[in-house]
Scaffold this active site. Structure first.
Site, PDB file in Angstrom:
ATOM      1  N   GLU A 151       0.815  -1.213   0.000  1.00 36.87           N
ATOM      2  CA  GLU A 151       0.000   0.000   0.000  1.00 36.87           C
ATOM      3  C   GLU A 151       0.853   1.269   0.000  1.00 36.87           C
ATOM      4  OE1 GLU A 151      -3.715  -2.253   2.233  1.00 36.87           O
ATOM      5  OE2 GLU A 151      -2.282  -1.086   3.401  1.00 36.87           O
ATOM      6  N   ASP A 193      -0.523  -5.104   9.548  1.00 34.59           N
ATOM      7  CA  ASP A 193      -1.559  -4.308  10.196  1.00 34.59           C
ATOM      8  C   ASP A 193      -1.468  -4.540  11.698  1.00 34.59           C
ATOM      9  OD1 ASP A 193      -2.567  -3.527   7.766  1.00 34.59           O
ATOM     10  OD2 ASP A 193      -4.462  -4.604   7.940  1.00 34.59           O
ATOM     11  N   HIS A 198      -0.539   0.564  10.670  1.00 34.74           N
ATOM     12  CA  HIS A 198       0.521  -0.362  10.287  1.00 34.74           C
ATOM     13  C   HIS A 198       1.681  -0.296  11.272  1.00 34.74           C
ATOM     14  CE1 HIS A 198      -0.799  -0.106   5.767  1.00 34.74           C
ATOM     15  NE2 HIS A 198      -1.462  -1.048   6.429  1.00 34.74           N
TER      16      HIS A 198
END
Length: 583
Positions: A329, A353, A520
């Site tokens: 991401e 995560d 994160h």
């Protein structure tokens, strides 16, 4: 390009009293041998030190030393002395080098007096320096370094080399911001002023161009695809209407090409130069990168989960190699976090995560059992579809049979096979990833000491670093299955228990989760918090939370002038005054 080096500066009293010259040279030799025999660059070669061609007794010799270092890519200097010297005349005045001074602790000559004097000079001239001084008095004839001095020299050198390895490199944004994630918003000023890293952007259409025009090593692609088919077994497909075998085969082809292309964008590839693609062959001089993926890519193309995972893993179809920092991401700040831990440890780092806090009561309510061991006070579920290095599965073992994440040069073929056997590649959830693809799934099935970290940017404050040392946890299988099934069970799972102190953000596990600054984080093997604190101080990044004992906190000597009772507040004030390293 030259690798960054540590410059050793033997400093003496300009009057040259009997015996000091030989001792200063000996201290320089001992420091050089210690560093070069203990530390390695990312490519596995020993860290190099450069010793001044002259003893430094005054400003003229200091200038000769500085000139000699100027052609050697010296990123940090360690001044060593057995005696009193003329502080401001002999100190390293280069604002771009990280500095430390080792004053020999012996009663015959006042090395400690010089150390104190030159620390005061550094403070007055706004040139922070690390102080190194043994706890025990030695004899002047001792020809060894005490263990406490060794520890400080190596901690300084390890972190200073990390600073040097980042300097002048690039971070490559492949794509832009993923799903509005703040960490994906690349701040080029942060990269430039704090890390010395250039920010670059490559649109994801460049990947499509290279796929269409075969701008990759075709022979390596065939080898990579064959290796994938042989070693990457497909796992459970959660989709009610799964893709056909033909579609999945095409997705694997795209994924293999994507992996080669992203690596080539970062590092270059001589094969492309030979094919006439000179610019593409040079690469972007990247030390880290990230891939946007969602949503403009993964809504119609196979996702980058395999690419992200295998680049961060210390092996691929070409064999065992250093891990390549690559963020899912395009979370630039988590990429920096992974990069910090990679440079400190030479190990891979797992992107995750920070998904869920499970209290003991909640676990008991759902599973009928209370957790035990490291998990007894609660756990944090670390899970992500993308950049989790495969050795985070905990299946690699050291000579004692303990689960570890190894330095890449210590990996064996048995370790590689164990990582591959522990991992399955589940077809992507087609609701989130319309284009298909495959996500790694493994469970960290071992208790390991690990450190979780995260860099965040705060408006009006700048970057801050968060650190949580703790342990991976092994849950009973039925307990694990029930908890994992409550989220996406096709992704890697690590159960993490931070080490609690009973105070502040570490009074309980809930508080760690509540004070974490983003969605994160990343983790690597070992308790490396003290090294991260030292590195952050070199870069002038304050540490927002950590559970490292105060006795292990090692920062420039002048930090004590900002307060000795509340070290966290002192760190903030010092970083504000000194500003980013490349201001």
């Amino acid at each position: 390009m030259q690798t960054p080096k540590i410059g050793i500066r033997p400093v003496i009293d300009g009057r040259r009293p009997a015996g000091v010259e030989e001792k200063a040279w000996e201290m320089a030799r001992l420091a050089k041998e210690l560093i070069e025999s203990s530390l390695r660059y990312m490519d596995g070669t020993p860290v190099e030190c450069v010793v001044s061609p002259v003893l430094i007794g005054g400003s003229r010799e200091a200038a000769i030393c500085a000139e000699a270092f100027s052609t050697e890519n010296v990123c940090a200097t360690l001044s060593v002395t057995p005696c009193w010297c003329f502080g401001s005349e002999t100190m390293d005045m280069n604002p771009m080098t990280i500095k430390a001074v080792w004053g020999f602790n012996a009663t015959g000559r006042p090395g400690a007096v010089y150390l104190a004097a030159v620390m005061a000079a550094h403070a007055q001239m706004k040139l922070p320096a690390f102080s190194i001084y043994g706890a025990d008095v030695q004899d002047e004839t001792d020809d060894f370094i005490t263990e406490d001095v060794k520890e400080k020299i190596l901690q300084f050198a390890k972190c200073a080399i990390a600073v040097g390895e980042m300097r002048g490199k690039c971070y490559v944004n492949i794509g832009a911001v993923s799903m509005g994630i703040a960490g994906s918003i690349c701040d080029p000023e942060f990269f430039r002023s704090y890390l010395g890293i250039r920010s670059e952007w490559v649109d994801m259409t460049e990947v499509l161009r290279r796929i269409r025009d075969e701008i990759y090593d075709v022979e390596e692609y065939e080898r990579a695809l064959s290796w994938i088919k042989e070693n990457c077994r497909e796992g459970w497909d959660m989709n009610p209407e799964p893709h056909t075998p033909e579609q999945k085969a095409k997705e694997w082809e795209t994924i293999a090409k994507l992996t080669l292309i992203c690596r080539d964008i970062m590092l270059g590839n001589p094969n492309l130069t030979e094919k006439g693609y000179i610019e593409e062959g040079h690469g972007r001089n990247a030390i880290a990168a990230g891939f946007q993926g969602q949503r403009m890519w993964s809504d119609w193309q196979a996702n980058a989960d395999f690419t992200e995972a295998i680049l961060n893993t210390p092996f691929d179809w070409n064999g065992i190699r250093p891990s390549i920092t690559f963020a899912t991401e395009n979370d630039t700040l988590n990429a920096v976090s992974m990069l910090f831990s990679n440079l400190i440890t030479r190990q891979s780092s797992a992107f995750a995560d920070v998904r869920t806090f499970w209290s003991p009561d909640a676990i008991e309510r759902v599973t009928g059992k209370r957790p035990t061991g490291y998990a007894k006070d609660g756990i944090i579920h670390l899970i992500n579809s993308g950049s989790a290095a495969l050795d985070a599965s905990g299946v690699c073992k050291n000579e004692k049979g303990e689960a570890v994440m190894k330095k890449w040069w210590d990996m064996t073929q048995e370790d590689v096979q164990a990582c591959l056997d522990a991992t399955e590649w589940c077809p992507a959830d087609l609701v989130s990833f319309n284009g298909g693809g495959f996500s790694s799934h493994f469970v960290t099935d071992a208790e390991m000491p690990v450190t979780m970290l995260r860099v965040n940017l705060v408006a009006g404050l700048g970057p801050v670093l968060q650190i949580a040392e703790g342990y991976t946890c092994v849950l009973e299988k039925d307990m694990h299955d029930l908890l994992e099934q409550r989220t996406n069970p096709t992704w890697p799972t690590t159960w993490f228990a931070p080490r609690l102190t009973g105070e502040g953000a570490f009074r309980d596990v809930y508080s760690v989760m509540a004070n974490w600054g983003a969605n994160h984080g990343c983790f690597t093997y070992g308790h490396i918090g003290k090294d991260l604190i030292t590195l952050a101080s070199m870069l002038r990044i304050p540490v927002a939370m950590h559970n490292v004992p105060d006795k292990d906190v090692y920062r420039p000597h002048v930090w004590a002038a900002f307060g000795t009772k509340d070290l966290e507040s002192a760190d903030y004030r010092a970083c504000e005054v000194y500003g980013p390293l490349y201001r």
